[in-house]
Design a protein around this motif. Structure first.
Motif, short mmCIF file in Angstrom:
data_model
loop_
_atom_site.label_atom_id
_atom_site.label_comp_id
_atom_site.label_asym_id
_atom_site.label_seq_id
_atom_site.Cartn_x
_atom_site.Cartn_y
_atom_site.Cartn_z
N CYS A 199 -5.37 -4.48 -1.71
CA CYS A 199 -4.25 -5.37 -1.97
C CYS A 199 -4.18 -6.51 -0.95
O CYS A 199 -3.15 -7.14 -0.80
CB CYS A 199 -2.95 -4.56 -1.96
SG CYS A 199 -2.72 -3.61 -0.46
N GLU B 275 -5.30 1.02 -3.44
CA GLU B 275 -5.80 -0.07 -4.29
C GLU B 275 -5.89 -1.29 -3.39
O GLU B 275 -4.88 -1.66 -2.76
CB GLU B 275 -4.82 -0.32 -5.44
CG GLU B 275 -5.20 -1.46 -6.36
CD GLU B 275 -6.36 -1.11 -7.27
OE1 GLU B 275 -6.37 0.01 -7.82
OE2 GLU B 275 -7.27 -1.94 -7.40
N HIS C 288 -0.71 -2.23 -5.95
CA HIS C 288 -0.96 -1.25 -4.89
C HIS C 288 -1.18 0.09 -5.57
O HIS C 288 -1.06 0.20 -6.79
CB HIS C 288 0.24 -1.16 -3.94
CG HIS C 288 0.64 -2.47 -3.33
ND1 HIS C 288 0.12 -2.92 -2.15
CD2 HIS C 288 1.51 -3.43 -3.74
CE1 HIS C 288 0.66 -4.10 -1.85
NE2 HIS C 288 1.49 -4.43 -2.81
N CYS D 42 -2.12 3.45 0.82
CA CYS D 42 -2.31 2.60 -0.36
C CYS D 42 -3.77 2.73 -0.76
O CYS D 42 -4.66 2.65 0.07
CB CYS D 42 -1.97 1.15 -0.04
SG CYS D 42 -2.27 0.06 -1.45
N HIS E 65 -4.58 -4.03 3.61
CA HIS E 65 -4.60 -2.88 2.70
C HIS E 65 -4.78 -1.57 3.46
O HIS E 65 -4.08 -0.59 3.24
CB HIS E 65 -5.72 -3.08 1.67
CG HIS E 65 -6.22 -1.82 1.05
ND1 HIS E 65 -5.44 -1.07 0.20
CD2 HIS E 65 -7.40 -1.17 1.18
CE1 HIS E 65 -6.16 0.00 -0.19
NE2 HIS E 65 -7.33 -0.04 0.39
N MET F 130 -1.70 0.03 5.27
CA MET F 130 -0.53 0.30 4.43
C MET F 130 -0.44 1.80 4.21
O MET F 130 -0.81 2.33 3.17
CB MET F 130 -0.70 -0.46 3.10
CG MET F 130 0.53 -0.46 2.25
SD MET F 130 0.38 -1.65 0.91
CE MET F 130 1.76 -1.12 -0.10
CU1 CUA Z 1 -1.29 -1.97 -0.88
CU2 CUA Z 1 -3.62 -1.64 -0.77
#
Ligand code: CUA
Length: 340
Positions: free
Chosen positions: A215, A213, A176, A211, A219, A222
């Motif tokens: 994931c 990245e 993340h 977040c 995602h 997040m």
């Molecule tokens: Cu955790 Cu994108």
């Protein structure tokens, strides 16, 4: 809005362009919650300083290149009937040296402050009075632990104003990236590796994070919030977090019973009731303004809908549908929302 048509039902390209430009410009905001050019910490001030240097350097290079290009295009353009080639230059030592040294100097101007900031913000030794926060990125929520204060929370991070904080990050599942744009640059949360950010929040307020990245399915869902507050308010928050959860009353009594009898206890901690560690600690769930990693306001209706069928509301959610009855879902929601 309806772009003007040309009378034959086709969209006028000029009107379409104006509408598109207005929509694109409308998406820009200097001080939006995810703005990277608003510095609210020492770390972000340093990053903006480097950002400024690079922007000015790029602007000057652009001006020089486009001026030279314009001069060349105008002065050396082919004229009608003119078949002679301009003078050809090969192996001009002074020019060769010039265009080797100039980029090297530009890179040096950019590299020195960049490396200084990287070293300053990556130093392993934290200031002595720094607050320690351990950040764990889970699919798809954030866990925050204050090891010295013995406090655990999720998705909403409280920080005292003007005190350095060290984030120690690691992840239990996939990669993340912790990113609160107004407080500092993003840093990856990598399983099996400890990454750090040290910063000092310099303005009280509420900051959004995300977040950064990819994931998995949720995602984009997040998110996190950081609440920077006066030290006294922070101390009150810590005291409230350390207090045992309030005893339920009314509907919530049945909610506690449903929670304790079901699989909820396998994943969640509510101090004195359960000790699961796979989901957010819910001991003071009701005290958090939003839940689901920044997705919904914490109120009985939203929480009841969530516990009824989490994967339907948040794609990929690890919390399964436990097939609770409507009455049980409402009771659990009443219990959880009451955990201030
Ligand atoms: Cu955790 Cu994108």
């Amino acid at each position: 809005m309806n772009p003007r048509t040309d009378g034959r039902g086709r969209v006028c390209p000029r009107a379409a362009f104006v509408v598109a430009a207005a929509l694109v410009a409308g998406g820009c905001a200097w001080d939006g919650p995810m703005s990277t050019v608003v510095a609210r910490s020492d770390l972000n001030r340093s990053i903006l300083h480097v950002y400024g240097i690079i922007t000015w350097a790029t602007l000057i290079i652009g001006l020089v290149v486009f001026t030279v290009l314009a001069v060349v295009l105008l002065r050396f353009r082919a004229l009608p009937g003119d078949t002679t080639l301009p003078t050809q230059i090969r192996g001009h030592t002074a020019m060769e040296i010039g265009w080797t040294i100039a980029p090297a100097l530009i890179l040096l101007v950019i590299a020195i402050p960049t490396i200084q900031v990287i070293f300053r913000t990556q130093s392993a030794a934290a200031p002595r009075n720094a607050l320690e926060v351990s950040v764990r990125g889970w699919q798809w929520w954030w866990e925050f632990r204050y090891p010295k204060l013995d406090v655990v929370t999720a998705n909403e991070l409280h920080l005292p104003l003007n005190r350095p904080v060290v984030f120690a990050m690691e992840g239990p599942d996939v990669i993340h990236s912790f990113w609160v744009p107004q407080l500092g640059g993003k840093r990856d949360v990598v399983p099996g590796r400890l990454n750090r950010i040290t910063l000092t929040p310099e303005h009280a307020g509420e900051y959004w994070g995300q977040c950064a990245e990819f994931c998995g399915a949720s995602h984009a869902n997040m998110q996190l919030r950081v609440i920077v507050e006066e030290p006294a308010a922070f101390d009150r928050w810590v005291a409230a977090q350390k207090a045992p959860p309030p005893e339920p009353a009314g509907d919530a009594v049945q909610g506690k019973d449903v929670f304790a009898r079901n699989a909820c206890v396998g994943c969640h901690t509510i101090r004195g009731v359960s000790a699961g560690t796979l989901g957010p600690d819910l001991t003071h769930f009701g005290g958090r303004a939003l839940f689901g990693a920044g997705l919904w306001p914490t109120n009985p209706e939203n929480v009841a809908a969530w516990v009824k069928d989490p994967p339907a509301l948040k794609p990929g959610a690890k919390m399964p549908n436990l097939h609770l009855s409507d009455a049980d879902a409402r009771a659990v929601a009443a219990y959880l929302v009451g955990l201030k």
